[in-house]
Design an enzyme around this catalytic site. Structure first.
Site, PDB file in Angstrom:
ATOM      1  N   ARG A   1      -8.778  -0.450   4.737  1.00 60.51           N
ATOM      2  CA  ARG A   1      -7.809   0.575   4.152  1.00 60.51           C
ATOM      3  C   ARG A   1      -6.591  -0.100   3.921  1.00 60.51           C
ATOM      4  O   ARG A   1      -5.784   0.370   2.944  1.00 60.51           O
ATOM      5  CB  ARG A   1      -7.476   1.541   5.339  1.00 60.51           C
ATOM      6  CG  ARG A   1      -8.631   2.424   5.573  1.00 60.51           C
ATOM      7  CD  ARG A   1      -8.434   3.595   6.169  1.00 60.51           C
ATOM      8  NE  ARG A   1      -7.485   4.392   5.684  1.00 60.51           N
ATOM      9  CZ  ARG A   1      -6.839   5.646   6.219  1.00 60.51           C
ATOM     10  NH1 ARG A   1      -7.375   5.887   7.501  1.00 60.51           N
ATOM     11  NH2 ARG A   1      -5.991   6.420   5.786  1.00 60.51           N
TER      12      ARG A   1
ATOM     13  N   ARG B   1       0.780  14.715  13.350  1.00 53.19           N
ATOM     14  CA  ARG B   1       1.123  14.515  12.116  1.00 53.19           C
ATOM     15  C   ARG B   1       1.064  15.748  11.092  1.00 53.19           C
ATOM     16  O   ARG B   1       0.419  15.850  10.037  1.00 53.19           O
ATOM     17  CB  ARG B   1       0.345  13.450  11.352  1.00 53.19           C
ATOM     18  CG  ARG B   1       0.523  12.204  11.919  1.00 53.19           C
ATOM     19  CD  ARG B   1      -0.187  10.881  11.532  1.00 53.19           C
ATOM     20  NE  ARG B   1       0.694  10.314  10.361  1.00 53.19           N
ATOM     21  CZ  ARG B   1       0.234   9.541   9.639  1.00 53.19           C
ATOM     22  NH1 ARG B   1      -1.277   9.053   9.564  1.00 53.19           N
ATOM     23  NH2 ARG B   1       0.880   8.801   8.461  1.00 53.19           N
TER      24      ARG B   1
ATOM     25  N   LYS C   1       0.819  -1.040   0.076  1.00 53.98           N
ATOM     26  CA  LYS C   1      -0.025   0.074   0.158  1.00 53.98           C
ATOM     27  C   LYS C   1       0.951   1.413  -0.033  1.00 53.98           C
ATOM     28  O   LYS C   1       0.490   2.260  -0.834  1.00 53.98           O
ATOM     29  CB  LYS C   1      -0.815   0.017   1.231  1.00 53.98           C
ATOM     30  CG  LYS C   1      -1.585   1.520   1.458  1.00 53.98           C
ATOM     31  CD  LYS C   1      -2.164   1.152   2.778  1.00 53.98           C
ATOM     32  CE  LYS C   1      -1.757   1.472   4.209  1.00 53.98           C
ATOM     33  NZ  LYS C   1      -1.650   2.955   4.551  1.00 53.98           N
ATOM     34  N   ASN C   2       1.892   1.340   0.916  1.00 56.98           N
ATOM     35  CA  ASN C   2       2.732   2.383   0.784  1.00 56.98           C
ATOM     36  C   ASN C   2       3.744   2.652  -0.075  1.00 56.98           C
ATOM     37  O   ASN C   2       4.223   3.873  -0.247  1.00 56.98           O
ATOM     38  CB  ASN C   2       3.223   2.749   2.279  1.00 56.98           C
ATOM     39  CG  ASN C   2       2.048   2.724   3.573  1.00 56.98           C
ATOM     40  OD1 ASN C   2       0.876   3.110   3.223  1.00 56.98           O
ATOM     41  ND2 ASN C   2       2.549   2.515   4.863  1.00 56.98           N
TER      42      ASN C   2
ATOM     43  N   ASP D   1       4.650   0.800  11.958  1.00 57.92           N
ATOM     44  CA  ASP D   1       3.610   0.080  11.346  1.00 57.92           C
ATOM     45  C   ASP D   1       3.260  -1.249  11.855  1.00 57.92           C
ATOM     46  O   ASP D   1       2.450  -2.145  11.786  1.00 57.92           O
ATOM     47  CB  ASP D   1       3.540   0.188   9.928  1.00 57.92           C
ATOM     48  CG  ASP D   1       3.158   1.554   9.496  1.00 57.92           C
ATOM     49  OD1 ASP D   1       2.959   2.264  10.329  1.00 57.92           O
ATOM     50  OD2 ASP D   1       3.265   1.809   8.388  1.00 57.92           O
TER      51      ASP D   1
ATOM     52  N   CYS E   1      -4.768  12.957  12.831  1.00 57.38           N
ATOM     53  CA  CYS E   1      -5.528  11.686  12.715  1.00 57.38           C
ATOM     54  C   CYS E   1      -5.250  10.880  13.999  1.00 57.38           C
ATOM     55  O   CYS E   1      -4.754  11.268  14.945  1.00 57.38           O
ATOM     56  CB  CYS E   1      -4.918  10.950  11.345  1.00 57.38           C
ATOM     57  SG  CYS E   1      -3.058  10.455  11.859  1.00 57.38           S
TER      58      CYS E   1
HETATM   59  C1  EPZ Z   1       4.311   6.768   6.318  1.00 58.72           C
HETATM   60  O1  EPZ Z   1       3.472   8.098   6.883  1.00 58.72           O
HETATM   61  C2  EPZ Z   1       3.197   5.842   6.142  1.00 58.72           C
HETATM   62  N1  EPZ Z   1       2.413   6.061   5.367  1.00 58.72           N
HETATM   63  C3  EPZ Z   1       2.739   5.323   7.512  1.00 58.72           C
HETATM   64  O2  EPZ Z   1       1.867   4.166   7.363  1.00 58.72           O
HETATM   65  C4  EPZ Z   1       4.058   5.176   8.539  1.00 58.72           C
HETATM   66  O3  EPZ Z   1       3.495   5.056   9.759  1.00 58.72           O
HETATM   67  C5  EPZ Z   1       4.985   6.239   8.653  1.00 58.72           C
HETATM   68  O4  EPZ Z   1       5.367   6.638   7.325  1.00 58.72           O
HETATM   69  C6  EPZ Z   1       6.161   6.103   9.286  1.00 58.72           C
HETATM   70  O5  EPZ Z   1       6.862   4.883   8.930  1.00 58.72           O
HETATM   71  C7  EPZ Z   1       2.593   6.114   4.065  1.00 58.72           C
HETATM   72  O6  EPZ Z   1       3.587   5.627   3.497  1.00 58.72           O
HETATM   73  C8  EPZ Z   1       1.522   6.201   3.030  1.00 58.72           C
HETATM   74  P1  EPZ Z   1       6.379  10.375   8.125  1.00 58.72           P
HETATM   75  P2  EPZ Z   1       4.098   9.556   6.886  1.00 58.72           P
HETATM   76  O7  EPZ Z   1       6.195  11.753   7.529  1.00 58.72           O
HETATM   77  O8  EPZ Z   1       4.802   9.542   5.371  1.00 58.72           O
HETATM   78  C9  EPZ Z   1       6.304  13.692  11.772  1.00 58.72           C
HETATM   79  C10 EPZ Z   1       0.113   2.755   8.044  1.00 58.72           C
HETATM   80  O9  EPZ Z   1      -0.182   2.390   8.864  1.00 58.72           O
HETATM   81  N2  EPZ Z   1       6.183  14.515  10.760  1.00 58.72           N
HETATM   82  O10 EPZ Z   1       7.585   9.462   8.045  1.00 58.72           O
HETATM   83  O11 EPZ Z   1       2.916  10.439   7.318  1.00 58.72           O
HETATM   84  C11 EPZ Z   1       4.920  12.806  11.850  1.00 58.72           C
HETATM   85  O12 EPZ Z   1       4.065  13.588  12.750  1.00 58.72           O
HETATM   86  C12 EPZ Z   1       0.748   4.117   8.056  1.00 58.72           C
HETATM   87  O13 EPZ Z   1       0.221   2.173   6.836  1.00 58.72           O
HETATM   88  C13 EPZ Z   1       6.419  16.003  10.943  1.00 58.72           C
HETATM   89  O14 EPZ Z   1       6.421  16.369  12.088  1.00 58.72           O
HETATM   90  O15 EPZ Z   1       4.832   9.329   8.335  1.00 58.72           O
HETATM   91  C14 EPZ Z   1       5.553  11.673  12.512  1.00 58.72           C
HETATM   92  O16 EPZ Z   1       5.613  11.697  13.799  1.00 58.72           O
HETATM   93  C15 EPZ Z   1       0.099   5.137   9.072  1.00 58.72           C
HETATM   94  N3  EPZ Z   1       6.131  16.935   9.751  1.00 58.72           N
HETATM   95  C16 EPZ Z   1       6.952  11.475  12.056  1.00 58.72           C
HETATM   96  O17 EPZ Z   1       7.428  12.824  11.298  1.00 58.72           O
HETATM   97  C17 EPZ Z   1       6.210  16.444   8.546  1.00 58.72           C
HETATM   98  O18 EPZ Z   1       6.026  17.299   7.658  1.00 58.72           O
HETATM   99  C18 EPZ Z   1       7.170  10.447  10.691  1.00 58.72           C
HETATM  100  O19 EPZ Z   1       6.418  10.836   9.879  1.00 58.72           O
HETATM  101  C19 EPZ Z   1       6.049  15.378   8.346  1.00 58.72           C
HETATM  102  C20 EPZ Z   1       6.032  14.277   9.249  1.00 58.72           C
END
Ligand code: EPZ
Length: 434
Positions: A406, A127, A22-23, A314, A122
């Site tokens: 999802r 996030r 998915k991701n 995850d 969320c």
């Molecule tokens: C990706 O989310 C995945 N989603 C998530 O999968 C996964 O949990 C996550 O990476 C971490 O591995 C997809 O790939 C579609 P991040 P993403 O930006 O890209 C903070 C699932 O269950 N952050 O790496 O949104 C954020 O809040 C899911 O399949 C900021 O502060 O994650 C988090 O604490 C849910 N500012 C951390 O960084 C930003 O601009 C990592 O988030 C971006 C992120």
């Protein structure tokens, strides 16, 4: 709403096919916006999040044809963005799925403008998307927040320019947005402290096939040489490492002997090591991974979630379900999201002994969980309850099944084929049995 009912206590045996990731598929679909030529994606999983991304892209004008996979195989999707009708991704579509923000980079890079709703919070945490915005501004974009929308525009000549983006911490989504934007920018972009997830490597592979020049994907420093235009390409989505880890842990909970067909152990080395430490046998076999757990219970192992190549957030909830029935204790620490322990009270309702203190959960294994009605507020938390149910005595009924839809393609079918007693109760039946 539909429910899933699991009658626990049956070991899992047989072969279980792993779907496309998915991701990985979500950013690959967004990359279709970078070219007027068709993009052909194979091994696309059949999931609600994939349908959400397709809705957003269609609303922007992308034509999408889907050929259903045969015998449970992944779908093949052809995406053509030759006649874009809008550069606005509206709130009602974006709020359903945070990954929608991945259309921002490609829209801005190809059309010089994009208006994308802020995704909002969320269930698993605040996030924000500040790193995405900061990164795009380093490529010359002007970004304003107005009425809940990100309004982005490229410099006056309509084209982003290469730049140096140093992320203060690792973000998968921000790395993906920047990779896509940089692929059409003028000159070279360097991403420092980039995410190293296999899904990033998969996206870089596609962008390279489309004509971009990319070096270092999978390391923390990525160089991207932008192109004036990109071409179409054909690409196969990598197997889902989180689905792989989930079913491996399911075998750990329920016991049994299962071959995860199409799984790639190289994508989850840290997870395999943790499972082995816990006493689960995981071995590479022809065409996949074999996972075995015999009569002995697993043993407690400590885990801390980390960006790749560490243990993935995850899989934290699923691992907690496994540790709930381990011999001994396990300390599970979540470092990526601040609110990802919603499964704890639900596992507690099934008899698990878990104490949370800040970002750590102390899990003291119990010999046996008992079935209960449960519900969860996100995808991975929901599936952790399915796993717990597989190992519990009696019936577990999981509500809010849309979370599972999802991210788990044909979950009931796959587990049933391995001997689990699991069924989906359509809304009317679920209501009648309450
Ligand atoms: C990706 O989310 C995945 N989603 C998530 O999968 C996964 O949990 C996550 O990476 C971490 O591995 C997809 O790939 C579609 P991040 P993403 O930006 O890209 C903070 C699932 O269950 N952050 O790496 O949104 C954020 O809040 C899911 O399949 C900021 O502060 O994650 C988090 O604490 C849910 N500012 C951390 O960084 C930003 O601009 C990592 O988030 C971006 C992120």
């Amino acid at each position: 709403m539909d429910q899933i009912r699991v009658h626990g206590g049956r070991p899992l045996t047989g072969r279980l096919p792993i779907s496309g990731a998915k991701n990985a598929a979500l950013p690959l679909m967004a990359a279709s916006l970078l070219t007027a030529e068709p993009l052909n994606l194979a091994n696309v999983p059949r999931l609600a999040d994939i349908a959400s991304m397709a809705s957003i892209l269609r609303q922007l004008g992308v034509r999408i044809d889907i050929a259903e996979g045969i015998a449970g195989g992944g779908d093949t999707m052809t995406l053509s963005a030759d006649e874009i009708v809008s550069t606005v991704a509206p709130y009602d579509l974006v709020r359903k799925m945070r990954a929608s923000v991945l259309v921002l980079g490609p829209l801005l890079a190809r059309f010089g403008e994009a208006t994308v709703s802020l995704p909002g919070g969320c269930a698993i945490g605040n996030r924000p998307v500040d790193l995405h915005l900061k990164g795009l501004s380093e490529l010359g974009a002007t970004l304003d927040i107005e009425n809940g929308y990100i309004k982005a525009s490229a410099p006056s000549d309509g084209r982003l320019r290469g730049g140096r983006v140093a992320f203060p911490f690792v973000s998968v989504g921000a790395t993906e947005n920047l990779l896509m934007a940089a692929a059409l920018a003028d000159g070279e972009t360097v991403l420092v402290n980039a995410a190293r997830e296999p899904e990033i490597v998969d996206l870089a592979r596609l962008l390279t096939a489309m004509g971009a020049e990319i070096e270092g994907a999978g390391t923390d420093t990525v160089h991207i040489q932008g192109r004036e235009t990109l071409s179409g390409a054909a690409h196969r989505v990598i197997p889902d490492r989180i689905e792989t880890g989930t079913y491996a842990m399911a075998v750990g909970v329920a016991g049994g002997d299962v071959v995860l067909e199409g799984a790639d152990g190289d994508l989850i080395a840290a997870v395999i090591q943790t499972l082995r430490d816990a006493g689960v046998l995981v071995e590479a076999v022809e065409g996949g991974l074999r996972v075995v757990r015999g009569a002995d219970p697993v043993v407690g192992v400590d885990v801390m979630t980390e960006p790749y190549p560490g243990f993935p957030t995850d899989l934290q909830a699923q691992f907690m379900a496994l540790m709930s029935v381990a011999r001994g204790a396990s300390m599970i620490t979540e470092t990526i999201f601040e609110n990802r322990f919603m499964h704890v009270p639900e596992l507690g309702r099934m008899g698990a002994n878990i104490n949370v203190h800040h970002a750590s959960a102390m899990v003291r294994g119990v010999p046996q969980l008992t079935g209960a009605p449960v519900m969860a507020t996100d995808l991975r938390a929901s599936v952790s309850l399915v796993l717990a149910g597989l190992g519990a005595v009696g019936d577990t009924t999981i509500s809010r099944v849309y979370h599972l839809d999802r991210g788990y393609d044909r979950l009931v079918e796959k587990l049933t084929a391995c001997g689990a007693a699991i069924e989906r109760l359509p809304a009317e039946r679920a209501a009648a049995e309450e």
